[in-house]
Design a protein around this motif. Structure first.
Motif, mmCIF file in Angstrom:
data_model
loop_
_atom_site.group_PDB
_atom_site.id
_atom_site.type_symbol
_atom_site.label_atom_id
_atom_site.label_comp_id
_atom_site.label_asym_id
_atom_site.label_seq_id
_atom_site.Cartn_x
_atom_site.Cartn_y
_atom_site.Cartn_z
ATOM 1 N N LEU A 88 71.821 -6.857 -24.431
ATOM 2 C CA LEU A 88 71.142 -7.987 -25.068
ATOM 3 C C LEU A 88 70.915 -7.731 -26.555
ATOM 4 N N LEU A 89 70.333 -8.741 -27.224
ATOM 5 C CA LEU A 89 69.926 -8.583 -28.620
ATOM 6 C C LEU A 89 68.748 -7.618 -28.694
ATOM 7 N N ASP A 90 68.596 -6.972 -29.830
ATOM 8 C CA ASP A 90 67.487 -6.038 -30.028
ATOM 9 C C ASP A 90 66.189 -6.839 -30.150
ATOM 10 N N PRO A 91 65.270 -6.745 -29.182
ATOM 11 C CA PRO A 91 64.040 -7.542 -29.214
ATOM 12 C C PRO A 91 63.098 -7.169 -30.353
ATOM 13 N N ASN A 92 63.342 -6.028 -30.987
ATOM 14 C CA ASN A 92 62.498 -5.635 -32.119
ATOM 15 C C ASN A 92 62.824 -6.449 -33.379
ATOM 16 N N LEU A 93 63.995 -7.063 -33.399
ATOM 17 C CA LEU A 93 64.392 -7.934 -34.511
ATOM 18 C C LEU A 93 64.044 -9.354 -34.101
ATOM 19 N N VAL A 94 62.801 -9.738 -34.344
ATOM 20 C CA VAL A 94 62.216 -10.913 -33.692
ATOM 21 C C VAL A 94 62.881 -12.224 -34.103
ATOM 22 N N GLN A 95 63.133 -12.415 -35.386
ATOM 23 C CA GLN A 95 63.635 -13.700 -35.873
ATOM 24 C C GLN A 95 65.018 -13.606 -36.511
ATOM 25 N N ILE A 96 65.273 -12.560 -37.288
ATOM 26 C CA ILE A 96 66.516 -12.477 -38.052
ATOM 27 C C ILE A 96 67.173 -11.110 -37.879
ATOM 28 N N TYR A 97 68.450 -11.047 -38.229
ATOM 29 C CA TYR A 97 69.278 -9.829 -38.216
ATOM 30 C C TYR A 97 69.673 -9.359 -36.825
ATOM 31 N N SER A 98 69.180 -10.008 -35.772
ATOM 32 C CA SER A 98 69.587 -9.584 -34.431
ATOM 33 C C SER A 98 71.059 -9.888 -34.183
ATOM 34 N N ASP A 99 71.601 -10.910 -34.870
ATOM 35 C CA ASP A 99 73.017 -11.240 -34.702
ATOM 36 C C ASP A 99 73.924 -10.185 -35.339
ATOM 37 N N SER A 100 73.641 -9.803 -36.587
ATOM 38 C CA SER A 100 74.476 -8.798 -37.247
ATOM 39 C C SER A 100 74.357 -7.444 -36.544
ATOM 40 N N ASP A 101 73.153 -7.117 -36.051
ATOM 41 C CA ASP A 101 72.955 -5.872 -35.317
ATOM 42 C C ASP A 101 73.769 -5.864 -34.023
ATOM 43 N N TRP A 102 73.739 -6.973 -33.270
ATOM 44 C CA TRP A 102 74.479 -7.036 -32.007
ATOM 45 C C TRP A 102 75.977 -6.914 -32.263
ATOM 46 N N CYS A 103 76.464 -7.577 -33.307
ATOM 47 C CA CYS A 103 77.891 -7.511 -33.627
ATOM 48 C C CYS A 103 78.309 -6.090 -34.013
ATOM 49 N N LEU A 104 77.444 -5.391 -34.730
ATOM 50 C CA LEU A 104 77.738 -4.008 -35.101
ATOM 51 C C LEU A 104 77.872 -3.149 -33.846
ATOM 52 N N ARG A 105 76.989 -3.348 -32.884
ATOM 53 C CA ARG A 105 77.066 -2.588 -31.633
ATOM 54 C C ARG A 105 78.318 -2.958 -30.837
ATOM 55 N N ALA A 106 78.670 -4.256 -30.829
ATOM 56 C CA ALA A 106 79.873 -4.680 -30.112
ATOM 57 C C ALA A 106 81.117 -4.037 -30.714
ATOM 58 N N ARG A 107 81.188 -3.986 -32.028
ATOM 59 C CA ARG A 107 82.333 -3.376 -32.690
ATOM 60 C C ARG A 107 82.419 -1.876 -32.388
ATOM 61 N N ALA A 108 81.271 -1.246 -32.189
ATOM 62 C CA ALA A 108 81.264 0.181 -31.836
ATOM 63 C C ALA A 108 81.917 0.424 -30.469
ATOM 64 N N PHE A 109 81.931 -0.617 -29.619
ATOM 65 C CA PHE A 109 82.593 -0.527 -28.319
ATOM 66 C C PHE A 109 84.043 -1.001 -28.388
ATOM 67 N N GLY A 110 84.526 -1.307 -29.585
ATOM 68 C CA GLY A 110 85.914 -1.719 -29.738
ATOM 69 C C GLY A 110 86.153 -3.214 -29.635
ATOM 70 N N TRP A 111 85.085 -4.013 -29.641
ATOM 71 C CA TRP A 111 85.211 -5.466 -29.602
ATOM 72 C C TRP A 111 85.369 -6.035 -31.010
ATOM 73 N N GLU A 112 85.770 -7.300 -31.085
ATOM 74 C CA GLU A 112 86.005 -7.972 -32.365
ATOM 75 C C GLU A 112 85.105 -9.184 -32.520
ATOM 76 N N CYS A 113 84.854 -9.568 -33.773
ATOM 77 C CA CYS A 113 84.049 -10.742 -34.114
ATOM 78 C C CYS A 113 84.940 -11.691 -34.929
ATOM 79 N N TRP A 114 85.034 -12.949 -34.502
ATOM 80 C CA TRP A 114 85.978 -13.879 -35.110
ATOM 81 C C TRP A 114 85.309 -15.122 -35.681
ATOM 82 N N TYR A 115 85.880 -15.567 -36.797
ATOM 83 C CA TYR A 115 85.487 -16.814 -37.463
ATOM 84 C C TYR A 115 86.606 -17.826 -37.259
ATOM 85 N N GLU A 116 86.267 -19.011 -36.719
ATOM 86 C CA GLU A 116 87.248 -20.065 -36.465
ATOM 87 C C GLU A 116 86.853 -21.335 -37.250
ATOM 88 N N PRO A 117 87.473 -21.557 -38.421
ATOM 89 C CA PRO A 117 87.032 -22.640 -39.298
ATOM 90 C C PRO A 117 87.524 -24.031 -38.936
#
Length: 221
Positions: free
Chosen positions: A176-205
């Motif tokens: 899950l998202l880090d509950p200590n990041l109550v309002q902001i930065y939980s998205d960038s933190d989660w993506c950083l952890r996902a990338r550490a497991f070899g996953w990718e983050c994509w932008y589709e315009p």
């Protein structure tokens, strides 16, 4: 650090407690609410009328408990069981075909953990407030621009959680998202952890989200 969704470690749910998933459901649409009548709920409500029939909507109102955005999203994630999960902020408006385009990107990129469309200002509708990202830390940097720019699909360091589509199997691994990041930065933190497991983050315009929120950290392309 991972925040797992297993009942023993997270105090979450057991398999028997998961809501029954209709056979046709491919996407759980999670709507974290807070004082919805004051915070742009009408835009989100209109968007929900355009989503495909294979979507199931789960909403949770945090007005009384005041746990904050991140914890509210986590509670909804525990309720979800579909293979794809769309987190839809209450003050957003998505364009028709949004869900379908993000699923197509997921299928084209098998290691995509999360994907988002282009985010624009809900008032200044040609202004791009998130069209990709810079470094995750110390703060999540937004790429900003104007209509016609930032128009190619790209892998990014992190994805804004204004209206992201998440691959469920990634949650099993990353948590899950880090509950200590109550309002902001939980998205960038989660993506950083996902990338550490070899996953990718994509932008589709090719699809757009109109969002009421403000951008605090930006950079031009």
């Amino acid at each position: 650090m991972a925040f797992p969704i297993s009942p023993k470690k997270q105090g979450g749910f057991s398999v028997s407690e998961i809501l029954i998933l209709p056979e046709k459901t491919k996407v759980d649409v999670l709507v974290p609410l807070y004082e919805p009548q004051k915070n742009g709920w009408i835009n989100c409500e209109m968007s929900l009328k355009t989503i495909p029939e294979y979507c199931r909507v789960l909403a949770r109102d945090d007005t009384e408990s005041k746990q904050g955005f991140t914890r509210n999203v986590n509670e909804l994630l525990k309720m979800s069981s579909a293979p794809y999960i769309l987190v839809l902020n209450q003050d957003t408006e998505i364009t028709p075909g949004y869900v379908e385009a993000l699923i197509s990107r997921m299928k084209a990129s098998p290691r995509a953990a999360v994907v988002s469309g282009q985010v624009r200002d809900i008032v200044e509708r040609k202004a791009i407030t998130w069209g990709g990202s810079g470094p995750c830390y110390p703060v999540g940097i937004h790429k900003v621009g104007y209509e016609g720019s930032l128009d190619k699909p790209t892998r990014e360091p992190w994805i804004t959680f204004v209206a992201p589509l998440i691959r469920r199997e990634t949650l099993i691994e990353v948590g899950l998202l880090d509950p200590n990041l109550v309002q902001i930065y939980s998205d960038s933190d989660w993506c950083l952890r996902a990338r550490a497991f070899g996953w990718e983050c994509w932008y589709e315009p090719k699809v757009i989200i109109y969002h009421k929120g403000n951008v605090s950290q930006t950079t031009s392309p």
